[in-house]
Design a protein around this motif. Sequence first.
Motif, PDB file in Angstrom:
ATOM      1  N   UNK A 139      32.620  53.810  66.498  1.00 20.05           N
ATOM      2  CA  UNK A 139      31.889  52.618  66.051  1.00 20.05           C
ATOM      3  C   UNK A 139      30.540  52.495  66.762  1.00 20.05           C
ATOM      4  N   UNK A 140      29.625  51.750  66.136  1.00 17.22           N
ATOM      5  CA  UNK A 140      28.354  51.428  66.793  1.00 17.22           C
ATOM      6  C   UNK A 140      28.671  50.286  67.758  1.00 17.22           C
ATOM      7  N   UNK A 141      28.623  50.600  69.043  1.00 19.22           N
ATOM      8  CA  UNK A 141      29.090  49.656  70.054  1.00 19.22           C
ATOM      9  C   UNK A 141      27.939  48.812  70.616  1.00 19.22           C
ATOM     10  N   UNK A 142      28.146  47.507  70.674  1.00 20.96           N
ATOM     11  CA  UNK A 142      27.164  46.614  71.290  1.00 20.96           C
ATOM     12  C   UNK A 142      26.958  46.995  72.756  1.00 20.96           C
ATOM     13  N   UNK A 143      28.058  47.343  73.424  1.00 17.24           N
ATOM     14  CA  UNK A 143      27.984  47.707  74.850  1.00 17.24           C
ATOM     15  C   UNK A 143      26.980  48.836  75.076  1.00 17.24           C
ATOM     16  N   UNK A 144      26.993  49.833  74.208  1.00 17.17           N
ATOM     17  CA  UNK A 144      26.076  50.972  74.374  1.00 17.17           C
ATOM     18  C   UNK A 144      24.624  50.530  74.186  1.00 17.17           C
ATOM     19  N   UNK A 145      24.389  49.654  73.221  1.00 15.90           N
ATOM     20  CA  UNK A 145      23.033  49.134  73.008  1.00 15.90           C
ATOM     21  C   UNK A 145      22.567  48.327  74.211  1.00 15.90           C
ATOM     22  N   UNK A 146      23.466  47.491  74.740  1.00 11.75           N
ATOM     23  CA  UNK A 146      23.112  46.667  75.908  1.00 11.75           C
ATOM     24  C   UNK A 146      22.836  47.543  77.123  1.00 11.75           C
ATOM     25  N   UNK A 147      23.603  48.628  77.262  1.00 13.68           N
ATOM     26  CA  UNK A 147      23.448  49.509  78.430  1.00 13.68           C
ATOM     27  C   UNK A 147      22.017  50.033  78.507  1.00 13.68           C
ATOM     28  N   UNK A 148      21.379  50.200  77.362  1.00  8.48           N
ATOM     29  CA  UNK A 148      20.002  50.739  77.348  1.00  8.48           C
ATOM     30  C   UNK A 148      18.984  49.730  77.887  1.00  8.48           C
ATOM     31  N   UNK A 149      19.370  48.464  77.977  1.00 14.18           N
ATOM     32  CA  UNK A 149      18.447  47.437  78.490  1.00 14.18           C
ATOM     33  C   UNK A 149      18.385  47.446  80.019  1.00 14.18           C
ATOM     34  N   UNK A 150      19.439  48.015  80.617  1.00 15.83           N
ATOM     35  CA  UNK A 150      19.525  47.986  82.084  1.00 15.83           C
ATOM     36  C   UNK A 150      18.383  48.822  82.673  1.00 15.83           C
ATOM     37  N   UNK A 151      17.703  48.238  83.620  1.00 15.50           N
ATOM     38  CA  UNK A 151      16.535  48.923  84.193  1.00 15.50           C
ATOM     39  C   UNK A 151      15.247  48.473  83.520  1.00 15.50           C
ATOM     40  N   UNK A 152      15.340  48.078  82.248  1.00 16.92           N
ATOM     41  CA  UNK A 152      14.157  47.578  81.526  1.00 16.92           C
ATOM     42  C   UNK A 152      14.000  46.078  81.721  1.00 16.92           C
ATOM     43  N   UNK A 153      15.132  45.384  81.791  1.00 16.67           N
ATOM     44  CA  UNK A 153      15.127  43.912  81.851  1.00 16.67           C
ATOM     45  C   UNK A 153      16.218  43.463  82.827  1.00 16.67           C
ATOM     46  N   UNK A 154      16.090  42.226  83.364  1.00 25.02           N
ATOM     47  CA  UNK A 154      17.194  41.732  84.199  1.00 25.02           C
ATOM     48  C   UNK A 154      18.495  41.698  83.391  1.00 25.02           C
ATOM     49  N   UNK A 155      19.604  42.038  84.052  1.00 24.91           N
ATOM     50  CA  UNK A 155      20.896  42.031  83.349  1.00 24.91           C
ATOM     51  C   UNK A 155      21.971  41.596  84.335  1.00 24.91           C
ATOM     52  N   UNK A 156      22.635  40.503  84.024  1.00 24.65           N
ATOM     53  CA  UNK A 156      23.654  39.964  84.933  1.00 24.65           C
ATOM     54  C   UNK A 156      24.969  39.704  84.215  1.00 24.65           C
ATOM     55  N   UNK A 157      26.021  39.707  84.999  1.00 23.32           N
ATOM     56  CA  UNK A 157      27.319  39.247  84.528  1.00 23.32           C
ATOM     57  C   UNK A 157      27.636  37.939  85.241  1.00 23.32           C
ATOM     58  N   UNK A 158      28.199  36.993  84.536  1.00 19.27           N
ATOM     59  CA  UNK A 158      28.564  35.710  85.152  1.00 19.27           C
ATOM     60  C   UNK A 158      30.081  35.553  85.135  1.00 19.27           C
ATOM     61  N   UNK A 159      30.630  35.402  86.357  1.00 27.75           N
ATOM     62  CA  UNK A 159      32.045  35.021  86.426  1.00 27.75           C
ATOM     63  C   UNK A 159      32.093  33.538  86.075  1.00 27.75           C
ATOM     64  N   UNK A 160      32.395  33.263  84.825  1.00 29.61           N
ATOM     65  CA  UNK A 160      32.332  31.892  84.311  1.00 29.61           C
ATOM     66  C   UNK A 160      33.501  31.075  84.848  1.00 29.61           C
ATOM     67  N   UNK A 161      33.332  29.773  84.798  1.00 26.98           N
ATOM     68  CA  UNK A 161      34.450  28.879  85.140  1.00 26.98           C
ATOM     69  C   UNK A 161      35.229  28.623  83.853  1.00 26.98           C
ATOM     70  N   UNK A 162      36.534  28.840  83.871  1.00 20.16           N
ATOM     71  CA  UNK A 162      37.345  28.558  82.682  1.00 20.16           C
ATOM     72  C   UNK A 162      38.401  29.618  82.443  1.00 20.16           C
ATOM     73  N   UNK A 163      39.247  29.360  81.449  1.00 22.76           N
ATOM     74  CA  UNK A 163      40.294  30.309  81.072  1.00 22.76           C
ATOM     75  C   UNK A 163      40.014  30.839  79.683  1.00 22.76           C
ATOM     76  N   UNK A 164      40.034  32.160  79.562  1.00 24.36           N
ATOM     77  CA  UNK A 164      39.732  32.765  78.270  1.00 24.36           C
ATOM     78  C   UNK A 164      41.033  33.228  77.585  1.00 24.36           C
ATOM     79  N   UNK A 165      41.092  32.995  76.284  1.00 22.11           N
ATOM     80  CA  UNK A 165      42.247  33.415  75.503  1.00 22.11           C
ATOM     81  C   UNK A 165      41.759  34.341  74.394  1.00 22.11           C
TER      82      UNK A 165
END
Length: 291
Positions: free
Chosen positions: A229-255
């Motif tokens: 499949x055309x993966x969003x993750x792969x497209x996003x990976x190409x932004x790393x180094x070009x633009x700021x990229x962060x992950x947020x440990x959000x508050x909450x429970x995910x289902x």
Amino acid sequence: MIKPLRKAVLPVAGLGTRFLPATKAIAKEMMPVVDKPLIQYAIEEARAAGIEQFCMVTGRGKTALVEHFDIAFELETTLRERHKTETLALLADTQVEPGSLVTVRQQEPLGLGHAIWCARAFVGDDPFAIMLPDDLVLSETACLRQLADVYRDTGGNVVAVTEVPKEHTNRYGILKIGKDDGKLVEVLGLVEKPAPQVAPSNLSIIGRYVLLPEVIGHLARMERGAGGEVQLTDGMAKLIGEQPFHGLRYEGNRFDCGDKIGFLEAQIAFALKRSDVGPAVRAFLKNYTGM
Ligand code: UTP
């Protein structure tokens, strides 16, 4: 200048195979948790984050998703004539500003990255949120609001992340982590569904993103990734180094409501939170399970 975040793309063109036979004729995103379809939770969360424009990426059999946010003339007239004011009020949150909801079609489910690329005209040159409505987050502050706040501070890409068991990394998009203050992590790399032995961490992306529009150009190359499949993750990976990229440990429970267990857990968690049905559900669970 950091552009304000006003747009959200909601990809809903997947086949929902994990939930067959329920999803044979009904869109997964129309399945209710307690009494509200998943798609409505997503739109309400987006509004809480200041989103004003919505784009659903739809496919065959998904018309109910759009109708849900339309005026139901006969129903509303009948309720009005019968003076069912409280029932009528339940429909208030299903109305969106005229012209604020558009749809684009993904004719074939070629992957999440392809679905996002289908919304390219809607995105234009603006930052945008992506919400996967089958990921439901129970939190004090709307999960997308939390991401929007980080975007406002950093002006860059930010994804919601959570720890998963090491043996499950092959189900998710996984982060390679740089600086980490316990809440916000710098993203050095992204891998879609890595095997546990090669996964760079056990921090996984959930279905909430704020991205800069440049990701669309990377997706346009239509490179096939995990599962063909055309993966969003792969497209996003190409932004790393070009633009700021962060992950947020959000508050909450995910289902993960695209999964049977996640969906059942969400029913219970959301029901217990509600003042109208919560006490009865709590009493039932106690009596039924003897706990
Ligand atoms: P999922 O991985 O949950 O796939 O997609 P799915 O088809 O919905 O469900 P299963 O795995 O067969 O049970 C994650 C999100 O991406 C969307 C889905 O609608 C869902 O919101 N999606 C996925 C698309 O819009 N198009 C695609 O080609 C793939």
